[in-house]
Motif scaffolding. Structure first.
Motif, PDB file in Angstrom:
ATOM      1  N   GLY A 114      11.419 -11.385 -15.929  1.00 37.55           N
ATOM      2  CA  GLY A 114      10.484 -12.194 -15.150  1.00 37.55           C
ATOM      3  C   GLY A 114      10.731 -12.188 -13.659  1.00 37.55           C
ATOM      4  N   VAL A 115      11.353 -11.147 -13.127  1.00 35.10           N
ATOM      5  CA  VAL A 115      11.614 -11.052 -11.693  1.00 35.10           C
ATOM      6  C   VAL A 115      10.376 -10.483 -11.002  1.00 35.10           C
ATOM      7  N   GLN A 116       9.895 -11.186  -9.981  1.00 30.11           N
ATOM      8  CA  GLN A 116       8.757 -10.710  -9.211  1.00 30.11           C
ATOM      9  C   GLN A 116       9.249  -9.782  -8.099  1.00 30.11           C
ATOM     10  N   ARG A 117       8.513  -8.699  -7.852  1.00 31.90           N
ATOM     11  CA  ARG A 117       8.816  -7.815  -6.737  1.00 31.90           C
ATOM     12  C   ARG A 117       7.845  -8.137  -5.608  1.00 31.90           C
ATOM     13  N   ILE A 118       8.407  -8.518  -4.472  1.00 32.30           N
ATOM     14  CA  ILE A 118       7.608  -8.922  -3.327  1.00 32.30           C
ATOM     15  C   ILE A 118       7.949  -8.011  -2.156  1.00 32.30           C
ATOM     16  N   THR A 119       6.908  -7.514  -1.486  1.00 33.68           N
ATOM     17  CA  THR A 119       7.094  -6.704  -0.294  1.00 33.68           C
ATOM     18  C   THR A 119       6.443  -7.443   0.868  1.00 33.68           C
ATOM     19  N   LEU A 120       7.197  -7.667   1.918  1.00 35.21           N
ATOM     20  CA  LEU A 120       6.705  -8.346   3.104  1.00 35.21           C
ATOM     21  C   LEU A 120       6.813  -7.387   4.274  1.00 35.21           C
ATOM     22  N   GLN A 123       8.902 -20.573  -9.554  1.00 40.70           N
ATOM     23  CA  GLN A 123       9.744 -20.897 -10.714  1.00 40.70           C
ATOM     24  C   GLN A 123      10.580 -19.678 -11.122  1.00 40.70           C
ATOM     25  N   ASN A 124      10.055 -18.484 -10.843  1.00 38.42           N
ATOM     26  CA  ASN A 124      10.729 -17.238 -11.230  1.00 38.42           C
ATOM     27  C   ASN A 124      11.627 -16.724 -10.113  1.00 38.42           C
ATOM     28  N   GLN A 125      12.525 -15.842 -10.496  1.00 40.24           N
ATOM     29  CA  GLN A 125      13.317 -15.123  -9.504  1.00 40.24           C
ATOM     30  C   GLN A 125      12.409 -14.092  -8.858  1.00 40.24           C
ATOM     31  N   PHE A 126      12.765 -13.685  -7.646  1.00 37.01           N
ATOM     32  CA  PHE A 126      12.009 -12.604  -7.024  1.00 37.01           C
ATOM     33  C   PHE A 126      12.935 -11.728  -6.203  1.00 37.01           C
ATOM     34  N   GLU A 127      12.484 -10.499  -6.055  1.00 32.07           N
ATOM     35  CA  GLU A 127      13.205  -9.524  -5.247  1.00 32.07           C
ATOM     36  C   GLU A 127      12.332  -9.251  -4.035  1.00 32.07           C
ATOM     37  N   LEU A 128      12.835  -9.568  -2.848  1.00 36.25           N
ATOM     38  CA  LEU A 128      12.071  -9.423  -1.621  1.00 36.25           C
ATOM     39  C   LEU A 128      12.507  -8.170  -0.876  1.00 36.25           C
ATOM     40  N   LYS A 129      11.531  -7.349  -0.543  1.00 41.25           N
ATOM     41  CA  LYS A 129      11.797  -6.155   0.258  1.00 41.25           C
ATOM     42  C   LYS A 129      11.039  -6.331   1.566  1.00 41.25           C
ATOM     43  N   SER A 130      11.755  -6.326   2.678  1.00 39.92           N
ATOM     44  CA  SER A 130      11.129  -6.466   3.995  1.00 39.92           C
ATOM     45  C   SER A 130      10.968  -5.094   4.631  1.00 39.92           C
ATOM     46  N   ILE A 131       9.774  -4.850   5.137  1.00 39.71           N
ATOM     47  CA  ILE A 131       9.485  -3.584   5.806  1.00 39.71           C
ATOM     48  C   ILE A 131       8.985  -3.908   7.208  1.00 39.71           C
ATOM     49  N   ILE A 132       9.477  -3.174   8.182  1.00 43.27           N
ATOM     50  CA  ILE A 132       9.031  -3.375   9.561  1.00 43.27           C
ATOM     51  C   ILE A 132       8.154  -2.186   9.954  1.00 43.27           C
TER      52      ILE A 132
END
Length: 179
Positions: free
Chosen positions: A105-111, A135-144
């Motif tokens: 249930g890990v969300q993948r987020i790209t910002l 409520q869930n865990q998430f994996e955040l990837k930051s891109i510039i």
């Protein structure tokens, strides 16, 4: 990034095997190490992608580089190389990671932003949208990407919020052209 059918099939096979053997949790960090190692080394990417180097040499080098991995992971590497699919190793590892995270249930987020954002700004952006399930865990990837000029693009799974200055300017340009 589009993942090949080859990577998806090998990753699914590895996932099925590790679930049956109860080893998914121990293989996951090895797959993360594999992906990071290949991503960070252009030489290794070239080596695995080279049709000139024979499979035996690739297997021996892979054994040496990844000697601390479990027998399951080492056997996968050897099998992939012997089948001539070594150029897919990074994608296989990443697809395995994605499948395990999806199961958990890990969300993948790209910002994506024009400049680096502070943790406070990142948290405010994530709180302001309904796309992120807090409520869930998430994996955040930051891109510039300076070319978006300002604002941000938030991608959660297959949904996206484009609050970039570049897209706003493009919308204004289209409106002026229509009027």
């Amino acid at each position: 990034m589009v993942t090949s059918k080859v990577a998806k099939r090998y990753a699914q096979g590895l996932l099925n095997f590790t679930q049956e053997a109860g080893m998914t949790a121990s293989v996951l960090p090895e797959m993360k190490d594999l992906v990071n190692t290949i991503e960070k080394s252009r030489d290794l990417q070239s080596f695995f992608g080279s049709p000139i180097v024979d499979a035996k040499k690739k297997v021996s080098i892979a054994r040496e580089i990844f000697k601390d991995f479990s027998p399951v992971t080492r056997n996968l590497l050897e099998m992939v190389i012997k089948h001539g699919r070594e150029s897919h190793l990074r994608n296989i590892g990443q697809e395995f990671i994605n499948k395990v995270e999806d199961m958990n249930g890990v969300q993948r987020i790209t910002l994506t932003s024009a400049t680096a954002l502070s943790q406070e700004n990142i948290q405010n952006i994530l709180k302001s949208t309904h796309l992120v399930n807090h409520q869930n865990q998430f994996e955040l990837k930051s891109i510039i990407k300076p070319e978006i000029l300002g604002g941000y693009i938030l991608r959660v799974g297959d949904q996206q919020v484009d609050a970039s200055v570049k897209s706003k300017l493009n919308r204004l340009k289209k409106e002026f052209q229509l009027n």
